[in-house]
Write a protein that holds these residues in place. Structure first.
Motif, PDB file in Angstrom:
ATOM      1  N   LEU A 297       0.823  -1.205   0.000  1.00 55.37           N
ATOM      2  CA  LEU A 297       0.000   0.000   0.000  1.00 55.37           C
ATOM      3  C   LEU A 297       0.856   1.253   0.000  1.00 55.37           C
ATOM      4  CD1 LEU A 297      -2.748   1.435   0.240  1.00 55.37           C
ATOM      5  CD2 LEU A 297      -2.571   1.159   2.728  1.00 55.37           C
ATOM      6  N   ASN A 298       1.861   1.311   0.847  1.00 55.02           N
ATOM      7  CA  ASN A 298       2.717   2.492   0.918  1.00 55.02           C
ATOM      8  C   ASN A 298       3.475   2.718  -0.388  1.00 55.02           C
ATOM      9  OD1 ASN A 298       2.360   3.563   3.634  1.00 55.02           O
ATOM     10  ND2 ASN A 298       3.275   1.677   4.355  1.00 55.02           N
ATOM     11  N   ASN A 300       2.603   1.680  -3.384  1.00 46.53           N
ATOM     12  CA  ASN A 300       1.640   2.066  -4.413  1.00 46.53           C
ATOM     13  C   ASN A 300       1.230   3.531  -4.295  1.00 46.53           C
ATOM     14  OD1 ASN A 300       1.284  -0.122  -6.134  1.00 46.53           O
ATOM     15  ND2 ASN A 300      -0.137  -1.137  -4.737  1.00 46.53           N
TER      16      ASN A 300
END
Length: 315
Positions: A297-298, A300
């Motif tokens: 997530l980070n 992306n």
């Protein structure tokens, strides 16, 4: 006659000063989500790099692992052991330490595969865009065929071929290199197509024509003149592909064709925990899964910001 005072020569700014004054850095500071993602990514990277020094235990040290400590729950549950903050896996390895080391392996595989894919794709894209003609047609047709196969399928085919070639040898010795080669071969097409398009635009500009006139070799023109002007989109692709490479590696490891259990990545830890998920030992799979999701997530979020920041249409 009085002397007219001359203006002082401007002081040259260093690279760091120019970056801090750039629109890219100000765009970064304006986005709170991006700052949070960059902070989280930096923390996770430091945890992975410093794993041998900050991990409570060494999950690879067989002398310090006891099977009697297998499947110990996290510290806030009954029958927990304060030595293991997030519990242990089926072999008695500390799960928190395993996540630290597993994240390190996942990042190493991701970075190495992205670098290898970028080198291959950029090289072929430069040659195809600059040379044109049959060379361009052959490279692009190979890229078109490559796009018809999913990345996981390509990795499975390469792993199967490697098992046939190195069947009599210890696969664990080659699994790391096989995985990097498989991922690199899966992601090079995006770099090649992007660099080819940018190269076709740049090669018709005046500075390239001038370099040709004075007799500079084509290889030097591509490397010194064209390549620096096509790196913007490549950086965006590399950032996004890092997250894709980590997820693909985790998927392959979960399927049993990635990193071996003796060198567990996050995907391997999830695969190990999946066998005990329905028997009540949920922490063995859930915590590595959360670490993988947080890491991807980070990365992306950083890739999405970089794509928007380097897009001239959005400025």
């Amino acid at each position: 006659m009085t002397d007219i005072p001359s203006k002082a020569a401007p002081v040259a700014k260093g690279p760091l000063t120019r970056f801090l004054d750039s629109d890219l850095f100000h765009s970064f500071l304006k986005s709170k989500v991006t700052v949070a993602a960059a902070t989280g990514t930096l923390i996770l990277f430091l945890v992975a790099i410093l794993a041998p020094w900050i991990a409570p235990h060494d999950p690879f040290d067989l002398a310090s692992i006891s099977i009697m400590d297998a499947r110990v729950p996290p510290v806030w549950m009954d029958y927990a052991d304060p030595r293991f903050l997030l519990g242990t896996d089926d072999q008695g390895r500390d799960l928190l330490s395993g996540i630290f080391y597993g994240m390190r392996i996942s990042l190493i595989v991701g970075f190495c595969s992205v670098i290898a894919a970028a080198i291959l794709g950029i090289s072929l894209g430069l040659v195809a865009g600059y040379m044109g003609g049959r060379v361009d047609a052959v490279i692009m047709r190979i890229a078109d065929v490559q796009l018809t196969f999913p990345a996981i399928l390509i990795a499975l085919l390469i792993d199967g071929a490697a098992r046939g070639i190195f069947g009599s040898l210890d696969r664990e010795v080659f699994s790391f290199y096989i995985l990097i080669f498989a991922l690199a071969l899966s992601f090079w097409v995006q770099y090649a197509r992007t660099v080819r398009g940018s190269t076709m635009v740049e090669k018709n500009k005046e500075y390239v024509q001038a370099a040709r006139v004075i007799g500079i070799p084509s290889v030097i023109i591509m490397v010194r003149h064209i390549l620096p002007n096509v790196m913007g989109p490549v950086l965006v692709i590399a950032t996004i592909n890092l997250a894709l490479a980590i997820v693909t590696e985790a998927t392959l490891s979960f399927l049993g064709v990635g990193m071996p259990p003796t060198q567990p990545s996050l995907g391997t830890l999830i695969a190990i925990g999946n066998d005990f998920l329905y028997s009540g030992e949920w922490w063995i799979a859930i915590f590595p899964g959360l670490a993988l999701a947080l890491l991807v997530l980070n990365v992306n979020l950083l890739g999405d910001w970089l794509r928007d920041a380097l897009n001239p249409k959005l400025r």
